[in-house]
Structures are given as structure tokens and as C-alpha cells.
Design a protein around this motif. Structure first.
Motif, mmCIF file in Angstrom:
data_model
loop_
_atom_site.group_PDB
_atom_site.id
_atom_site.type_symbol
_atom_site.label_atom_id
_atom_site.label_comp_id
_atom_site.label_asym_id
_atom_site.label_seq_id
_atom_site.Cartn_x
_atom_site.Cartn_y
_atom_site.Cartn_z
ATOM 1 N N ARG B 138 0.815 -1.212 0.000
ATOM 2 C CA ARG B 138 0.000 0.000 0.000
ATOM 3 C C ARG B 138 0.854 1.271 0.000
ATOM 4 O O ARG B 138 0.524 2.245 -0.644
ATOM 5 C CB ARG B 138 -0.951 0.008 1.200
ATOM 6 C CG ARG B 138 -1.961 -1.126 1.105
ATOM 7 C CD ARG B 138 -3.079 -1.003 2.109
ATOM 8 N NE ARG B 138 -3.858 -2.223 2.102
ATOM 9 C CZ ARG B 138 -4.929 -2.424 1.328
ATOM 10 N NH1 ARG B 138 -5.351 -1.497 0.518
ATOM 11 N NH2 ARG B 138 -5.575 -3.571 1.381
ATOM 12 N N ARG B 139 1.933 1.249 0.768
ATOM 13 C CA ARG B 139 2.785 2.440 0.874
ATOM 14 C C ARG B 139 4.176 2.098 0.362
ATOM 15 O O ARG B 139 4.583 0.926 0.393
ATOM 16 C CB ARG B 139 2.888 2.837 2.354
ATOM 17 C CG ARG B 139 1.550 2.983 3.035
ATOM 18 C CD ARG B 139 1.685 2.783 4.526
ATOM 19 N NE ARG B 139 2.298 1.485 4.845
ATOM 20 C CZ ARG B 139 2.575 1.059 6.071
ATOM 21 N NH1 ARG B 139 2.322 1.846 7.094
ATOM 22 N NH2 ARG B 139 3.109 -0.122 6.273
ATOM 23 N N SER B 141 6.923 2.207 1.812
ATOM 24 C CA SER B 141 7.692 1.447 2.808
ATOM 25 C C SER B 141 7.351 -0.044 2.780
ATOM 26 O O SER B 141 8.162 -0.880 3.171
ATOM 27 C CB SER B 141 7.499 2.029 4.218
ATOM 28 O OG SER B 141 6.156 1.921 4.620
ATOM 29 N N ASP B 142 6.147 -0.388 2.304
ATOM 30 C CA ASP B 142 5.774 -1.804 2.208
ATOM 31 C C ASP B 142 6.624 -2.546 1.170
ATOM 32 O O ASP B 142 6.867 -3.749 1.303
ATOM 33 C CB ASP B 142 4.294 -1.960 1.819
ATOM 34 C CG ASP B 142 3.356 -1.379 2.869
ATOM 35 O OD1 ASP B 142 3.728 -1.380 4.058
ATOM 36 O OD2 ASP B 142 2.271 -0.907 2.501
#
Lengths: 249, 249
Positions: B138-139, B141-142
Motif C-alpha cells: 500500500r505504501r 515502505s511496504d
């Protein structure tokens, strides 16, 4: 102050939630308890919020799911209740000194599921205690694995994460001092890793050499949910974290 | 050649074991199947080795365990059978072109339990396919989390690990090309991470900047157990791994 207990099934999350909570209460604190495990049968504490009021793994298995499918499905279904659970947690946190959150039995149901991120991202400066047992520390590369795993939790959930070696009552004195050295002295660990000629050893060496650059050396807590060892340290850390917003070096 | 499918519950290990096996057989290969999941109810393939012949989660739940306890207990009990399971796997591997290993429903039952290490450490040059779905991306960082998680599997199990984005049939074309760019172009990912002002974004940026130094950029496979997309790539990778012993850059 919010403290989240995380760890694989069997690492002792539920037991430490109860016994650390009892310790805090004995010291005059007001403590709240949140259970996020849809699969637990009996709890040794009285939860103020309990996801089993919404759904349980056993109910889903009666609907025909296998155990793994039922665990995943339970968190899929909880997702639509995430906001109400989160508001409940935030309200309790306002009223009480400490709020202890006991997470799903299988750590991956929390780390890899949207539900875990929805809950943690709504909390103010939560501290996560990542519990692991001495049984997973067999080779030097396992120490590297555990240290990095705590950072992975940080990365995924945005929590400050303290590694907690639980069940220290099961370890002999000499063994514990050897474990402590490998967990705390990064140069010593690297020297040991350098001696491992396998590909795994080499990978661990490269990862561990880089650890201090990624993340400051967070303290490790040595605890026993049975004897209460390490609870004073965990209380101090929670308090320091609350006051300094995450700097636990 | 041995290919191990790993991933969290619901990532599609069992389905891809069956459909990738069918694909290999159609191409004239002899294929064996190993099921290491004590909790699965029905398998869409006929296993040559099946741990459920020894113990199942449902049996243990009838003995009174909760679902999480039963999962852990099943692997505790399998531990004393690890050598016989391993010999069976090695024998099959001698006879067949491909051996596909379907791992426990909960990934942590394999990664954190002695049983998983006992099995993988006895295999000759296994390749692990780490399955994840688009839902966990999703982001920015994921993406960092997923890439590092594959390295964590390497570190723990000593396998060469290929990240496999499964269920690509669920993703629209534009979305997939944006996902591919974030997974493959580390400079682009780092540029995106740099824009994230959160602590989490900063941590991800530091971890990802270091990635190329820790591990060469392993290719990512984009697969669908449903449509067979990516199976040719997975076959090529297995074969390359077998011939070059792990260099999949």
C-alpha cells in the motif's frame, strides 16, 4: 501509555500481558487490557476490549473453514470493525495509566494483515515488545535474524520496537550470559559470523555489519512472564519511551 | 530440482503448488508434491508426502487445544519425524525432475520453528518462492518490507529466495506497471521513500539504500496461480538456479 505484545504463537504474549499487567497494578497503576486474538480459548486476564465479542476462529471453523483459513477470515471480518476497536482503545488510553495490547496468536495475522496496520497506525506513540524464546537462538545467524526482525516490525507498523527475550527462567546462567553477549555486543556477533563459511553466515555478516547504520542499538529486555524477571526494566522502558518519544538507546 | 512455496496464510501456496505442478507435467516433466501443512483441509494435488498422515491440527483441537496452540503443537510433534520426512523428500528428488514443497499455512510455523530449519537445511540447493499478494503493497515502505523479508527468509532458512507477486490477475495493467517499477527500480523506490516525512519512511529509506550492498537484486516473478501467468519465468528461474547454484541476478 500503550504497550503492544507481539510475537509468534507460543512466545508468551498472553501470559506476559496478564503477569506484567498484574505487576503494574500492584505498583499502583491503573491498567487496561485489550485482546486482539480471535483464536485464544481462555485468557488469564479480564479484557476491557475483546475481539472475540465480534468473531472467533472456532465459530468460523464451524462454518466449514480450516484453521488457517478461519484465522485469515476472522481478521478480514474484523477489518470493518477496526475504527470502533481503535476508538475504544484510544478512550481507554485517556483514562488509564497503562494499556496492554495482546495481539493475534499468529504474528503474521497482525504484521501482514491490513487489520494490524489499521490499529497500530491510529495509536499515539505505541511501544511494541517483540517477544521471542531462547529456542530460536541456535546459530549466530539467528541473532542477526532476531535483531533485524525487530526492525522489520518497526518498518511495517511504525512502532518503536523493543526485543524481549522471554522465558529466561528456562535458561541456565552461563547460557544466558553467552546469549546476552551475542545480542548486545555487535562486534562480537560480527566476529562470530565471520567464522561461518556458509552462504547464510556470509549474508548474516553483511546484514549485521550494517545494523548500526540502520537503527540505533535498542536495549534488549530479558524477561520471564513466570517469575516477573525483567518487568522493572520493561516498565522503565515504557516510561522512557513515553517521555522521549522513541529514543531507547 | 526442489522448489519451496512459502508465504503467509492466504498468499496462494497450495493453489500455485497444484497449478505450477500441472504446468510442469504438461511440459513433460515428472513432478512430486510434498505437503507440510498440518492444517489444510483439502489439497488440489495428490501429495507424495503428506504430514497429515502423522498429525493434523483438527485432531489436536479435538484433544482440547485452541487453533494457535494446535498449530504449534503439530510442528512440535512433527519434529521427531523430521528425519524420515527429509529422507523421503531426498529420495523423491533423486527420481523426479521437479519436487514442489507446499509449506505450513502460517509462514511463521516454518520460519520460526525448528521443524522448518531441519527440513530446509537437509535439502540440496533448494529454491524458495516467497509469495505475497498485491494487498500488502500500500505504501512505498511496504515495498522495502517485502524486499527485505525475502532476505530474512534466506537468512533464516539458507535458501535462495525469489519474491513472487502472486494474484496478478487481480491487478489492472496501470497498477501493475507502477508496482513493477517500485519493486524493480531501487533508485525510484528510494526517491519515493525520501518524500515520506514519517519515522517509518525514514527507516525504510535507510534500509532500502543499503539493500544493494546486502544482496544482489534478485528478479521478481509476477505470477497468477489462476491464469498460469509467470509460470514460464518461474520454470526458467528454477532451472537457472539449479545450474548456477543460486546466482539469480
Amino acid at each position: 501509555m500503550i504497550l503492544i505484545f507481539l510475537g509468534t504463537a507460543g512466545s508468551g504474549k498472553t501470559t506476559i500481558t496478564a503477569s506484567f499487567g498484574g505487576y503494574l497494578e500492584k505498583n499502583g497503576n491503573s491498567v487496561g487490557y485489550v485482546n486482539l486474538d480471535t483464536g485464544v480459548k481462555k485468557l488469564p486476564y479480564k479484557p476491557d476490549i475483546d475481539v472475540r465479542d465480534i468473531i472467533t476462529v472456532e465459530e468460523l471453523m464451524k462454518e466449514g473453514y480450516g484453521p488457517n483459513g478461519a484465522i485469515v477470515e476472522s481478521y478480514d471480518r474484523l477489518l470493518s470493525h477496526a475504527d470502533e476497536i481503535l476508538s475504544g482503545i484510544l478512550e481507554l488510553d485517556e483514562e488509564l495509566d497503562y494499556l496492554l495490547i495482546d495481539t493475534p496468536g499468529q504474528m503474521e495475522s497482525f504484521l501482514f494483515h491490513e487489520f494490524g496496520m489499521r490499529i497500530t497506525s491510529g495509536l499515539k506513540e505505541p511501544l511494541a515488545a517483540y517477544l521471542f524464546g531462547p529456542d530460536i537462538l541456535r546459530r549466530p545467524s539467528d541473532y542477526c535474524f532476531v535483531k533485524f526482525f525487530a526492525i522489520m516490525i518497526d518498518l511495517r507498523l511504525g512502532t518503536t520496537t523493543v526485543p524481549v527475550l522471554n522465558k529466561v527462567d528456562l535458561i541456565r546462567e552461563e547460557e544466558l550470559s553467552s546469549i546476552r553477549r551475542l545480542l548486545e555486543d555487535i562486534d562480537y556477533l560480527n566476529a562470530r559470523l565471520k567464522l561461518d563459511p556458509s552462504m547464510q553466515g556470509f549474508l548474516a555478516y553483511r546484514i549485521c555489519s550494517f545494523l548500526p547504520e540502520v537503527s540505533p542499538p535498542v536495549r534488549v529486555v530479558y524477561a520471564s512472564a513466570k517469575t516477573g524477571e525483567g518487568f522493572d526494566e520493561l516498565e522503565t522502558l515504557s516510561y522512557e519511551h513515553y517521555c522521549t518519544c522513541g529514543d531507547l538507546t
